[in-house]
Design an enzyme around this catalytic site. Structure first.
Site, PDB file in Angstrom:
ATOM      1  N   HIS A   1      23.253  42.038 -18.517  1.00 28.54           N
ATOM      2  CA  HIS A   1      23.138  43.252 -18.389  1.00 28.54           C
ATOM      3  C   HIS A   1      24.453  44.103 -17.874  1.00 28.54           C
ATOM      4  O   HIS A   1      24.050  45.266 -17.668  1.00 28.54           O
ATOM      5  CB  HIS A   1      23.855  42.927 -16.425  1.00 28.54           C
TER       6      HIS A   1
ATOM      7  N   LYS B   1      12.382  35.188  -2.182  1.00 31.10           N
ATOM      8  CA  LYS B   1      12.665  34.889  -3.468  1.00 31.10           C
ATOM      9  C   LYS B   1      14.121  33.746  -3.775  1.00 31.10           C
ATOM     10  O   LYS B   1      15.171  34.097  -3.004  1.00 31.10           O
ATOM     11  CB  LYS B   1      13.128  35.668  -4.928  1.00 31.10           C
TER      12      LYS B   1
ATOM     13  N   ARG C   1      13.411  43.714 -22.878  1.00 26.30           N
ATOM     14  CA  ARG C   1      13.643  43.280 -24.173  1.00 26.30           C
ATOM     15  C   ARG C   1      13.052  42.657 -24.717  1.00 26.30           C
ATOM     16  O   ARG C   1      11.818  43.292 -25.660  1.00 26.30           O
ATOM     17  CB  ARG C   1      14.186  41.738 -23.388  1.00 26.30           C
TER      18      ARG C   1
ATOM     19  N   SER D   1      19.134  35.434 -17.123  1.00 21.99           N
ATOM     20  CA  SER D   1      19.799  35.037 -15.816  1.00 21.99           C
ATOM     21  C   SER D   1      18.738  33.304 -15.727  1.00 21.99           C
ATOM     22  O   SER D   1      19.561  32.454 -15.615  1.00 21.99           O
ATOM     23  CB  SER D   1      19.472  35.250 -14.474  1.00 21.99           C
TER      24      SER D   1
END
Ligand code: ADP
Length: 160
Positions: free
Chosen positions: A18, A42, A91, A129
């Site tokens: 990040h 979430k 990515r 993460s």
């Protein structure tokens, strides 16, 4: 056109991947708002306040980074600060599908805001993460993937 951008995400936690995207985007804008999404549905390891605090700590030397949380639509937050761009990182191909849908939706909602992608630097290709949380939960070394402040917070979280 303004040169204000938002960089939205869950950032649970904020990783070196990040940080790389944020600092590479920064020279193109006068201000970048890093905004932590509050998703009531979430489940996150860190509270929104904890995530904002860790991003503030890591970026404290930069005057043109603002860190905030938000609930609701990214485009509404972007309009509220007169931003013209949403920054996102890419990515693998697996990111592309999701990011493409998100960018297309956001363009439908707000045609005046462009999503701008930065592709990951090779060494952060596999940094995500969830993986970092898994490693940290088993006491593994995550120092290559997150800044020291975040590493410390992960240790504290999993000690409890
Ligand atoms: P989300 O917003 O989907 O919950 P994250 O908070 O993990 O995802 O990430 C925010 C943005 O940063 C996303 O665009 C994501 O693809 C990107 N990102 C995350 N990790 C990396 C990395 N290692 N390299 C490049 N971009 C990344």
């Amino acid at each position: 056109m303004s040169s204000i951008a938002v960089y939205p995400g869950s950032f649970d936690p904020f990783t070196n991947g990040h940080i790389d995207i944020l600092y590479r985007a920064l020279p193109f804008f006068s201000v970048v708002h890093v905004i932590v999404a509050e998703h009531p549905s979430k489940e996150a390891l860190f509270t929104v306040e904890e995530r904002v605090a860790m991003i503030k700590d890591v970026t404290s030397k930069e005057k043109n980074i603002v860190v905030n949380s938000f609930k609701g639509l990214v485009v509404d937050y972007a309009h509220s600060i007169k931003a013209s761009a949403i920054v996102r990182g890419l990515r693998a191909v697996s990111d592309f599908d999701y990011e493409f849908q998100l960018a297309t939706m956001n363009r439908r909602l707000a045609s005046d805001i462009e999503t701008i992608f930065f592709t990951t630097r090779g060494k952060y290709f596999y940094v995500n993460s969830s993986g970092i949380k898994d490693i940290a939960s088993y006491g593994g070394d995550v120092s290559a993937f997150v800044p020291p402040y975040v590493e410390q917070k992960l240790k504290e979280k999993f000690k409890k």
